[in-house]
Scaffold this active site. Sequence first.
Site, PDB file in Angstrom:
ATOM      1  N   LYS A 281       0.100   4.211  -0.299  1.00 52.89           N
ATOM      2  CA  LYS A 281      -0.576   5.393   0.245  1.00 52.89           C
ATOM      3  C   LYS A 281      -0.332   6.607  -0.678  1.00 52.89           C
ATOM      4  CE  LYS A 281       0.122   3.393   4.771  1.00 52.89           C
ATOM      5  NZ  LYS A 281      -0.027   3.542   6.206  1.00 52.89           N
TER       6      LYS A 281
ATOM      7  N   GLY B 207       1.914   1.957  10.650  1.00 53.76           N
ATOM      8  CA  GLY B 207       2.814   3.106  10.509  1.00 53.76           C
ATOM      9  C   GLY B 207       3.484   3.528  11.803  1.00 53.76           C
TER      10      GLY B 207
ATOM     11  N   GLU C 218      -5.786  -5.365  10.191  1.00 54.40           N
ATOM     12  CA  GLU C 218      -4.761  -4.369  10.493  1.00 54.40           C
ATOM     13  C   GLU C 218      -5.087  -3.679  11.813  1.00 54.40           C
ATOM     14  OE1 GLU C 218      -2.614  -3.022   6.736  1.00 54.40           O
ATOM     15  OE2 GLU C 218      -4.365  -1.759   6.905  1.00 54.40           O
TER      16      GLU C 218
ATOM     17  N   HIS D 298      -9.570   1.123   4.475  1.00 60.58           N
ATOM     18  CA  HIS D 298      -8.317   1.251   5.240  1.00 60.58           C
ATOM     19  C   HIS D 298      -8.572   2.126   6.475  1.00 60.58           C
ATOM     20  CE1 HIS D 298      -4.214   2.400   6.275  1.00 60.58           C
ATOM     21  NE2 HIS D 298      -3.844   1.309   5.628  1.00 60.58           N
TER      22      HIS D 298
ATOM     23  N   SER E 242       3.034  -2.466  10.239  1.00 55.84           N
ATOM     24  CA  SER E 242       4.490  -2.468  10.414  1.00 55.84           C
ATOM     25  C   SER E 242       5.125  -3.826  10.082  1.00 55.84           C
ATOM     26  CB  SER E 242       4.866  -2.029  11.836  1.00 55.84           C
ATOM     27  OG  SER E 242       4.391  -0.709  12.079  1.00 55.84           O
TER      28      SER E 242
ATOM     29  N   ASN F  33       0.880  -1.176   0.000  1.00 56.17           N
ATOM     30  CA  ASN F  33       0.000   0.000   0.000  1.00 56.17           C
ATOM     31  C   ASN F  33       0.915   1.223   0.000  1.00 56.17           C
ATOM     32  OD1 ASN F  33      -1.835   2.025   0.437  1.00 56.17           O
ATOM     33  ND2 ASN F  33      -2.300   1.450   2.559  1.00 56.17           N
TER      34      ASN F  33
ATOM     35  N   GLU G 119      -7.004   4.491   7.680  1.00 53.57           N
ATOM     36  CA  GLU G 119      -6.826   5.934   7.434  1.00 53.57           C
ATOM     37  C   GLU G 119      -8.070   6.528   6.769  1.00 53.57           C
ATOM     38  OE1 GLU G 119      -3.086   5.521   5.387  1.00 53.57           O
ATOM     39  OE2 GLU G 119      -2.183   4.861   7.273  1.00 53.57           O
TER      40      GLU G 119
HETATM   41  C1  PEP Z   1      -0.932  -0.065   5.819  1.00 56.32           C
HETATM   42  O1  PEP Z   1      -0.910   1.073   5.406  1.00 56.32           O
HETATM   43  O2  PEP Z   1      -1.859  -0.809   5.491  1.00 56.32           O
HETATM   44  C2  PEP Z   1       0.133  -0.509   6.709  1.00 56.32           C
HETATM   45  C3  PEP Z   1       0.056  -1.690   7.242  1.00 56.32           C
HETATM   46  O3  PEP Z   1       1.173   0.388   6.928  1.00 56.32           O
HETATM   47  P1  PEP Z   1       2.570   0.056   7.647  1.00 56.32           P
HETATM   48  O4  PEP Z   1       3.099  -1.219   7.052  1.00 56.32           O
HETATM   49  O5  PEP Z   1       3.431   1.228   7.339  1.00 56.32           O
HETATM   50  O6  PEP Z   1       2.293  -0.108   9.106  1.00 56.32           O
END
Ligand code: PEP
Length: 251
Positions: free
Chosen positions: A11, A172, A166, A94, A212, A9, A96
Site C-alpha cells: 500500500k 486491515g 478479499e 483493490h 488480515s 501489498n 481501497e
Molecule cells: C490487502 O491490502 O489486500 C490486505 C489484505 O490487507 P491486510 O492483510 O492488512 O488485511
Amino acid sequence: MKNKIIAGNWKMNKLQSEAKQLIEELKPLVKDTENTVVICVPYTDLALAVEMTKGTNIHVGAQNCHWKESGAFTAEIAPSMLVEAGVEYVIIGHSERRTYFGETDATVLQRTTAALNAGLKPIVCIGETLEERNSGRMEEVLERQILKGFETITAEQLKNIVIAYEPVWAIGTGVTATDEQAQDAIAFCRSVFAKKYGKESADELYIQYGGSMNDANAKALLSMPDIDGGLIGGASLVAKKFADVVNAYKK
Ligand code: PEP
C-alpha cells in the site's frame, strides 16, 4: 494442489531506505520456497525493488495502472511504463481503490485489459462488504464483480490473471475470514469462472485469499483446497512475518 502465489501489498508504505532494508531481510528468508513470491510496492520503490530482486525468486508488482498508453491523465501510470521499469504484476481493483477512488467493475475491466496487453500479470481483487454478506448478497456481489469485471476477458487472457478474493470486512481489520468462509467464497467464485470459461480454465485459475492473513493463520488458510495463495497487506510490511506466510505452505 498447486504451489501458492503469495503477494505482499505494501500500500502507501515504505520510503526507499525502509524498502531497501525490508527487501534485504526478505531475500534469504524466502529463497528456498517453491511458492511464487511477489511484492507490490509504491511507485517510488519500484526501480529499487526491481534492481534489488534481480537474480532472486522475488517478483515485483505495482498497485494500479491506467488503461491508456499515454495522454492527459495526471497522476496515472501507463502499463508500458511499469513494464519498462521491470515490473511483472499489477494489483487491479483493490477495495481501497473501489471505496476511495471510484473504481468500478467497468474500470477494473479496462485496467486489466490494458495490463494484459502490455504483458503484465494483473492481480484482480474482488470481495463483498460486511453489509452485503450480512444481507445475504455475497454471492450476487461476487458474481456481478466477476461477470462485469471480466466481461470481455478471454480464456486465453485468464491464464495470465490472478484473482484475489478479499472480503472488505477482513482487510486491515484484524478480522480474518474463517478457513471455511474463505474456502466457500473462493469455491463459489471458481464456480462462476467455470460457468463462463469451463471447468479446466477455472481449475487452473489462481484465486488468492486476502484479509488480515498473517504468519499465525496462513498455514490453515493455504491448506484449504481452493485457496491458491494470499494477498497480504499489513503482515507484508515486516520481512519475517511475510516470509513466515510464504513458508507456511509446502506442497
Ligand atoms: C490487502 O491490502 O489486500 C490486505 C489484505 O490487507 P491486510 O492483510 O492488512 O488485511
